[in-house]
Scaffold this motif. Structure first.
Motif, PDB file in Angstrom:
ATOM      1  N   ALA A  44     -18.809  -1.000  25.439  1.00 10.46           N
ATOM      2  CA  ALA A  44     -18.655  -1.809  26.552  1.00 10.46           C
ATOM      3  C   ALA A  44     -19.807  -1.712  27.437  1.00 10.46           C
ATOM      4  O   ALA A  44     -20.786  -2.196  27.075  1.00 10.46           O
ATOM      5  CB  ALA A  44     -17.162  -1.526  27.380  1.00 10.46           C
ATOM      6  N   LEU A  45     -19.691  -1.216  28.588  1.00  4.27           N
ATOM      7  CA  LEU A  45     -20.841  -1.073  29.582  1.00  4.27           C
ATOM      8  C   LEU A  45     -21.428   0.035  29.730  1.00  4.27           C
ATOM      9  O   LEU A  45     -21.942   0.206  30.874  1.00  4.27           O
ATOM     10  CB  LEU A  45     -20.516  -2.122  30.993  1.00  4.27           C
ATOM     11  N   ALA A  46     -21.270   1.007  28.810  1.00  6.85           N
ATOM     12  CA  ALA A  46     -21.888   2.254  29.071  1.00  6.85           C
ATOM     13  C   ALA A  46     -22.962   2.385  28.328  1.00  6.85           C
ATOM     14  O   ALA A  46     -23.258   1.863  27.254  1.00  6.85           O
ATOM     15  CB  ALA A  46     -20.673   3.425  28.401  1.00  6.85           C
ATOM     16  N   ARG A  47     -23.675   3.750  28.941  1.00  2.69           N
ATOM     17  CA  ARG A  47     -25.018   3.907  28.052  1.00  2.69           C
ATOM     18  C   ARG A  47     -24.753   4.569  26.734  1.00  2.69           C
ATOM     19  O   ARG A  47     -23.837   5.554  26.681  1.00  2.69           O
ATOM     20  CB  ARG A  47     -25.999   4.521  28.998  1.00  2.69           C
ATOM     21  N   GLY A  79     -31.150  -6.121  28.259  1.00  2.05           N
ATOM     22  CA  GLY A  79     -31.195  -6.549  26.848  1.00  2.05           C
ATOM     23  C   GLY A  79     -30.210  -6.187  25.988  1.00  2.05           C
ATOM     24  O   GLY A  79     -29.599  -6.731  25.280  1.00  2.05           O
ATOM     25  N   GLU A  80     -30.083  -4.693  26.083  1.00  2.00           N
ATOM     26  CA  GLU A  80     -28.906  -4.259  25.513  1.00  2.00           C
ATOM     27  C   GLU A  80     -27.344  -4.885  25.956  1.00  2.00           C
ATOM     28  O   GLU A  80     -26.690  -5.179  24.930  1.00  2.00           O
ATOM     29  CB  GLU A  80     -28.845  -2.704  25.546  1.00  2.00           C
ATOM     30  N   ALA A 102     -22.197 -10.400  21.276  1.00  2.06           N
ATOM     31  CA  ALA A 102     -21.430  -9.964  20.259  1.00  2.06           C
ATOM     32  C   ALA A 102     -20.065  -9.931  20.572  1.00  2.06           C
ATOM     33  O   ALA A 102     -19.123 -10.453  19.608  1.00  2.06           O
ATOM     34  CB  ALA A 102     -21.794  -8.518  19.667  1.00  2.06           C
ATOM     35  N   GLU A 103     -19.587  -9.555  21.657  1.00  2.00           N
ATOM     36  CA  GLU A 103     -18.197  -9.654  22.211  1.00  2.00           C
ATOM     37  C   GLU A 103     -17.750 -10.976  22.234  1.00  2.00           C
ATOM     38  O   GLU A 103     -16.617 -11.292  21.730  1.00  2.00           O
ATOM     39  CB  GLU A 103     -18.112  -8.923  23.593  1.00  2.00           C
ATOM     40  N   ASP A 113     -22.499 -13.809  32.785  1.00  2.00           N
ATOM     41  CA  ASP A 113     -22.929 -13.797  34.124  1.00  2.00           C
ATOM     42  C   ASP A 113     -24.360 -13.401  34.156  1.00  2.00           C
ATOM     43  O   ASP A 113     -24.642 -12.278  34.270  1.00  2.00           O
ATOM     44  CB  ASP A 113     -22.040 -12.608  35.145  1.00  2.00           C
ATOM     45  N   GLU A 114     -25.286 -14.246  34.408  1.00  2.00           N
ATOM     46  CA  GLU A 114     -26.766 -14.230  34.218  1.00  2.00           C
ATOM     47  C   GLU A 114     -27.212 -13.789  35.548  1.00  2.00           C
ATOM     48  O   GLU A 114     -27.962 -12.609  35.545  1.00  2.00           O
ATOM     49  CB  GLU A 114     -27.399 -15.713  34.252  1.00  2.00           C
ATOM     50  N   GLU A 115     -26.528 -13.689  36.623  1.00  2.00           N
ATOM     51  CA  GLU A 115     -26.781 -12.973  37.878  1.00  2.00           C
ATOM     52  C   GLU A 115     -26.433 -11.499  37.830  1.00  2.00           C
ATOM     53  O   GLU A 115     -27.619 -10.741  38.088  1.00  2.00           O
ATOM     54  CB  GLU A 115     -26.214 -13.455  39.058  1.00  2.00           C
ATOM     55  N   PHE A 116     -25.540 -11.317  37.033  1.00  2.00           N
ATOM     56  CA  PHE A 116     -25.401  -9.711  36.947  1.00  2.00           C
ATOM     57  C   PHE A 116     -26.362  -9.078  35.800  1.00  2.00           C
ATOM     58  O   PHE A 116     -26.912  -8.062  36.317  1.00  2.00           O
ATOM     59  CB  PHE A 116     -23.786  -9.668  35.934  1.00  2.00           C
ATOM     60  N   LEU A 117     -26.787  -9.897  34.705  1.00  2.00           N
ATOM     61  CA  LEU A 117     -27.699  -9.344  33.976  1.00  2.00           C
ATOM     62  C   LEU A 117     -29.108  -9.156  34.650  1.00  2.00           C
ATOM     63  O   LEU A 117     -29.846  -7.977  34.374  1.00  2.00           O
ATOM     64  CB  LEU A 117     -27.761 -10.049  32.559  1.00  2.00           C
TER      65      LEU A 117
END
Length: 352
Positions: A250-253, A285-286, A293-294, A309-313
């Motif tokens: 998900a959003l983990a490294r 990027g990751e 993909a999700e 959400d482009e601002e988040f990225l």
């Protein structure tokens, strides 16, 4: 037909029903006050993210409520009620905040059961500069605090019990699949964490499990986790289910010592998932590749997808190393009060 005849026999707002529910609701308020006290003592700044967002989140199986935001010119823009305050809170970390928390409502569509409600309360918090071990310790502390606040020694869900004061069980996802399902997850993954759905399906078939027509690795993973693994977690003591496969990060490294797995954990008590936490990914990027993909998988399965959400990225480039977690506050109250279902701990449930 008279409209009143369509109402349930005993709505929640009936005085006698409310009188029966009120002790649990007052316990909820006491637990909330204790949680806020913990956050204050740990120097967390309580923030208030807006629920209305351009993107509600980008996970395949999370479904949002959509709406239109109409400007003064009468032009509408697609908006969503967030499924988590995560994107906004990480923007605040990028802005310079270092220890923040939110206790507020989130919305998830296609979810209603004894453990799910379309609108519920989520406790989410982040620590900049701390490993996710600190976040795991926070979670255990809060489970114990909830029990202490209402004067119980066990968390209870139906016929299951969990002692929050016992030393937690720490179990990797790969270990849990091997122990409880007889599945070798690593055998369906390569050294970079890429997955093979056919290999996982073959293991299931060899064990006599029902294998659906959809052999996507992620779908099979979710089926096994739900049916074979989760019922064994958090029994007698808290389980920290740790090191999720990278494909489910998900959003983990990713973990520094093994690229096949990630710094993601979930916390269980009585077979109920209470929290989902990460060592947070800051590689934009990751993260974009994962979101794309999700959303492709969401489109394949459900015929819909949500914008990114482009601002988040963009904010990820400024976000420092951090760890964070989301905890289902209503479920915590349920287990601390032995309530039979989530609606029993809500002051006013959404009308069915």
């Amino acid at each position: 037909m008279n409209q009143s005849s369509q109402l349930p026999a005993s709505p929640w707002w009936t005085p006698s029903v409310h009188a029966d529910r009120r002790p649990i609701l007052l316990a909820r308020n006491r637990i909330e006050a204790a949680v806020r006290g913990f956050l204050a003592a740990e120097d967390f700044l309580l923030v208030d993210p807006p629920g209305l967002q351009r993107s509600p989140g980008n996970e395949t199986h999370l479904h949002a409520f959509g709406t239109q935001m109409i400007g003064n010119d009468g032009v509408g823009q697609a908006m969503y009620l967030h499924t988590s305050p995560e994107f906004t809170m990480k923007k605040l970390l990028a802005a310079g905040e270092t220890r923040i928390a939110s206790l507020g409502h989130v919305w998830r569509n296609r979810e209603r059961s004894g453990l799910h409600h379309p609108e519920f309360t989520m406790l989410e918090w982040y620590r900049v500069g701390d490993s996710y071990e600190a976040i795991i310790a926070d979670c255990v502390t809060l489970l114990r605090l909830a029990a202490q606040t209402v004067g119980v020694t066990s968390l209870i869900y139906k016929d299951r019990q969990c002692d929050p004061f016992a030393a937690p069980e720490r179990l990797s996802v790969v270990e849990a699949f091997g122990r409880h399902a007889g599945i070798d997850l690593f055998a369906s993954m390569d050294d970079d964490g890429n997955t093979d759905g056919e290999a996982l399906a073959a293991q299931m078939a060899a064990l006599g499990m029902d294998v659906p027509a959809d052999h996507s690795w992620s779908y099979l993973f979710s089926l096994i986790l739900t049916a074979e693994v989760e019922p064994h977690l958090g029994m007698g003591r808290i389980t920290v289910l740790d090191r999720y496969p990278a494909a489910e990060a998900a959003l983990a490294r990713r973990a520094a010592d093994d690229s096949r797995v990630s710094e993601r954990f979930e916390l269980y008590a009585c077979g109920v998932e209470l929290a989902n936490g990460f060592g947070e990914l800051t590689d934009a990027g990751e993260q974009r590749r994962r979101f794309v993909a999700e959303m492709a998988e969401k489109q394949r399965i459900y015929g819909e997808h949500y914008p990114l959400d482009e601002e988040f990225l963009a904010a990820l480039a400024l976000m420092p190393a951090a760890s964070g977690v989301a905890l289902g506050f209503d479920r915590l109250v349920m287990l601390a009060t032995a309530a039979p279902k989530i609606e029993a701990v809500l002051w006013a449930p959404v009308a069915p």
